[in-house]
Write a protein that holds these residues in place. Structure first.
Motif, mmCIF file in Angstrom:
data_model
loop_
_atom_site.group_PDB
_atom_site.id
_atom_site.type_symbol
_atom_site.label_atom_id
_atom_site.label_comp_id
_atom_site.label_asym_id
_atom_site.label_seq_id
_atom_site.Cartn_x
_atom_site.Cartn_y
_atom_site.Cartn_z
ATOM 1 N N LEU A 65 0.839 -1.195 0.000
ATOM 2 C CA LEU A 65 0.000 0.000 0.000
ATOM 3 C C LEU A 65 0.875 1.246 0.000
ATOM 4 C CD1 LEU A 65 -2.604 -1.103 2.715
ATOM 5 C CD2 LEU A 65 -2.940 -1.070 0.225
ATOM 6 N N LYS A 66 0.446 2.268 -0.701
ATOM 7 C CA LYS A 66 1.181 3.524 -0.740
ATOM 8 C C LYS A 66 1.184 4.173 0.641
ATOM 9 C CE LYS A 66 0.355 4.761 -5.598
ATOM 10 N NZ LYS A 66 1.761 4.853 -6.032
ATOM 11 N N VAL A 67 2.242 4.946 0.919
ATOM 12 C CA VAL A 67 2.383 5.631 2.205
ATOM 13 C C VAL A 67 2.645 7.110 1.948
ATOM 14 C CG1 VAL A 67 3.743 5.818 4.327
ATOM 15 C CG2 VAL A 67 3.315 3.577 3.315
ATOM 16 N N ARG A 68 1.965 7.949 2.720
ATOM 17 C CA ARG A 68 2.213 9.381 2.669
ATOM 18 C C ARG A 68 3.158 9.746 3.813
ATOM 19 N NH1 ARG A 68 -0.251 12.765 -0.368
ATOM 20 N NH2 ARG A 68 -2.033 11.350 -0.670
ATOM 21 N N LEU A 69 4.341 10.248 3.454
ATOM 22 C CA LEU A 69 5.359 10.567 4.443
ATOM 23 C C LEU A 69 5.434 12.066 4.686
ATOM 24 C CD1 LEU A 69 8.378 8.364 3.256
ATOM 25 C CD2 LEU A 69 6.671 7.787 4.985
ATOM 26 N N SER A 70 5.610 12.431 5.939
ATOM 27 C CA SER A 70 6.051 13.777 6.307
ATOM 28 C C SER A 70 7.512 13.620 6.701
ATOM 29 C CB SER A 70 5.226 14.326 7.475
ATOM 30 O OG SER A 70 5.723 15.584 7.877
ATOM 31 N N TYR A 71 8.401 14.196 5.882
ATOM 32 C CA TYR A 71 9.832 13.905 6.000
ATOM 33 C C TYR A 71 10.598 15.154 6.364
ATOM 34 C CZ TYR A 71 14.086 11.250 4.867
ATOM 35 O OH TYR A 71 15.284 10.579 4.931
ATOM 36 N N ALA A 72 11.387 15.073 7.430
ATOM 37 C CA ALA A 72 12.133 16.227 7.927
ATOM 38 C C ALA A 72 13.179 16.670 6.910
ATOM 39 C CB ALA A 72 12.793 15.886 9.255
ATOM 40 N N GLY A 73 13.294 17.981 6.720
ATOM 41 C CA GLY A 73 14.287 18.516 5.806
ATOM 42 C C GLY A 73 15.658 18.583 6.452
ATOM 43 N N ARG A 74 16.675 18.793 5.643
ATOM 44 C CA ARG A 74 18.044 18.903 6.132
ATOM 45 C C ARG A 74 18.342 20.332 6.571
ATOM 46 N NH1 ARG A 74 21.519 14.740 4.894
ATOM 47 N NH2 ARG A 74 20.769 13.133 3.465
ATOM 48 N N ARG A 75 19.176 20.435 7.615
ATOM 49 C CA ARG A 75 19.689 21.722 8.078
ATOM 50 C C ARG A 75 18.578 22.751 8.290
ATOM 51 N NH1 ARG A 75 22.970 19.871 4.003
ATOM 52 N NH2 ARG A 75 25.087 19.280 4.624
ATOM 53 N N GLY A 76 17.517 22.307 8.973
ATOM 54 C CA GLY A 76 16.461 23.237 9.336
ATOM 55 C C GLY A 76 15.444 23.522 8.255
ATOM 56 N N ALA A 77 15.554 22.876 7.090
ATOM 57 C CA ALA A 77 14.580 23.083 6.020
ATOM 58 C C ALA A 77 13.229 22.524 6.453
ATOM 59 C CB ALA A 77 15.054 22.402 4.743
ATOM 60 N N PRO A 78 12.130 23.109 5.970
ATOM 61 C CA PRO A 78 10.800 22.628 6.375
ATOM 62 C C PRO A 78 10.550 21.207 5.894
ATOM 63 C CG PRO A 78 10.632 24.209 4.572
ATOM 64 C CD PRO A 78 12.048 24.250 5.044
ATOM 65 N N PRO A 79 9.693 20.462 6.584
ATOM 66 C CA PRO A 79 9.387 19.087 6.172
ATOM 67 C C PRO A 79 8.735 19.061 4.788
ATOM 68 C CG PRO A 79 8.604 19.514 8.406
ATOM 69 C CD PRO A 79 8.992 20.836 7.826
#
Length: 324
Positions: A149-163
């Motif tokens: 099944l597909k997954v929707r991710l909220s993924y943290a950005g690098r060096r303070g970038a928004p998710p």
């Protein structure tokens, strides 16, 4: 009706030739009625399972039919239980499954299989550390991989970038050195995500796409090769005592390569890392017991680190000795 129980039923019948519903119930820890329903379900599904009435009756596989699931050699059975055994020590579900699988093996295999299952214990915690729990989100991702099944991710950005928000096709999970990774298909091709940077994972009801030829071990090997190449962008030539080489190799692994043995108990090695500073940090603790022949950028970083240490601690030492 559980597929794993039906498989175990087939394995038992193949190993023993004939079983009764009561024997099956005792072995698989289910009721006699459930065991009888499972046997009837196998027969209805076209598996050549048939009952034999009478005093010595029971259920058998017609004509000695076999299933590939139990066509294991003794060596294969031991290898399987060596792999499953450590998981059984920490997961109750794995322990129960292992117990049922042992019972389903031919009698001559059981002793070695049980010994193999108990031969290895994996302790993920280092000395002085508490056991590290598996991230909760791993369970959700694992469910998505298995169910495709597909997954929707909220993924943290690098060096303070928004998710960022990403809809991915989960292909497999890998645990390496206590860090979990998700390999997934995206609009831009296959990508690798660090699970500790996943802020939220929502499993959808949309079917995931999975390449027919996808092999998780092959995909991970490519990821490792790429990461190791990125970590080997710069090389330094170092001379050190050969008797201490094993320590350097233990610390740096594939990033320490022997080039030559010039004699006099010395060895010339190649040390790699992404930058001059990182190489210098690996080598600074060796002090004057090693010599960096090149490049100058690494030599300069070592000199700078040495100057910082002298600046911070040299005057304190001088004052301490003067006070004596």
């Amino acid at each position: 009706m559980r597929a794993d129980r039906l498989v175990a039923t087939l394995l038992l019948m193949q190993a023993r030739g004939r079983v009764t519903a009561a024997e099956l119930a005792s072995e698989l820890e289910i009721s006699v009625a459930t065991a009888r329903r499972d046997l009837e379900a196998l027969s209805t599904a076209g598996i050549p399972v048939y009952p034999q009435p009478g005093r010595n009756g029971g259920w058998s596989l017609l004509g000695g039919a076999r299933t590939d699931l139990s066509g294991l050699t003794a060596t294969e059975a031991q290898a399987l239980f060596l792999l499953v055994g450590p998981a059984a020590a920490i997961a109750p579900e794995a322990k129960a499954a292992l117990r049922k699988l042992v019972r389903a093996l031919p009698e001559s295999f059981r002793g070695d299989a049980e010994a193999a299952a108990e031969a290895v214990v994996i302790d993920p915690a280092g000395w002085g550390e508490l056991d590290k729990a598996r991230p909760v989100v791993v369970n959700d991702l694992q469910h998505a991989v298995v169910r495709r099944l597909k997954v929707r991710l909220s993924y943290a950005g690098r060096r303070g970038a928004p998710p960022s928000e990403r809809l991915v096709d989960p292909l497999g999970l890998v645990a390496k050195d206590d860090v979990w990774y998700l390999i997934a298909g995206t609009e831009r091709g296959q990508r690798t995500f660090r699970v500790d940077r996943v802020l939220e994972a929502t499993v959808t009801d949309r079917p995931a796409e999975r390449p027919d030829d996808f092999d998780l071990s092959v995909a991970w090997a490519r990821v490792v090769d790429e990461m190791e190449q990125n970590r080997s962008l710069l090389a330094a030539t170092v001379v050190m005592q050969e008797r201490h080489l094993w320590v350097m190799q233990d610390r740096l692994g594939r990033h320490c390569e022997v080039l030559d043995s010039p004699g006099n108990g010395l060895v010339k090695i190649r040390v790699t890392a992404p930058s001059p500073l990182m190489i210098a940090q690996h080598l600074a603790g060796w002090g004057g017991s090693i010599e960096v022949l090149d490049p100058p950028s690494v030599q300069a970083e070592l000199a700078r680190l040495g100057g910082e240490l002298v600046s911070r601690y040299g005057n304190d030492r001088a004052r301490s000795e003067a006070a004596r």
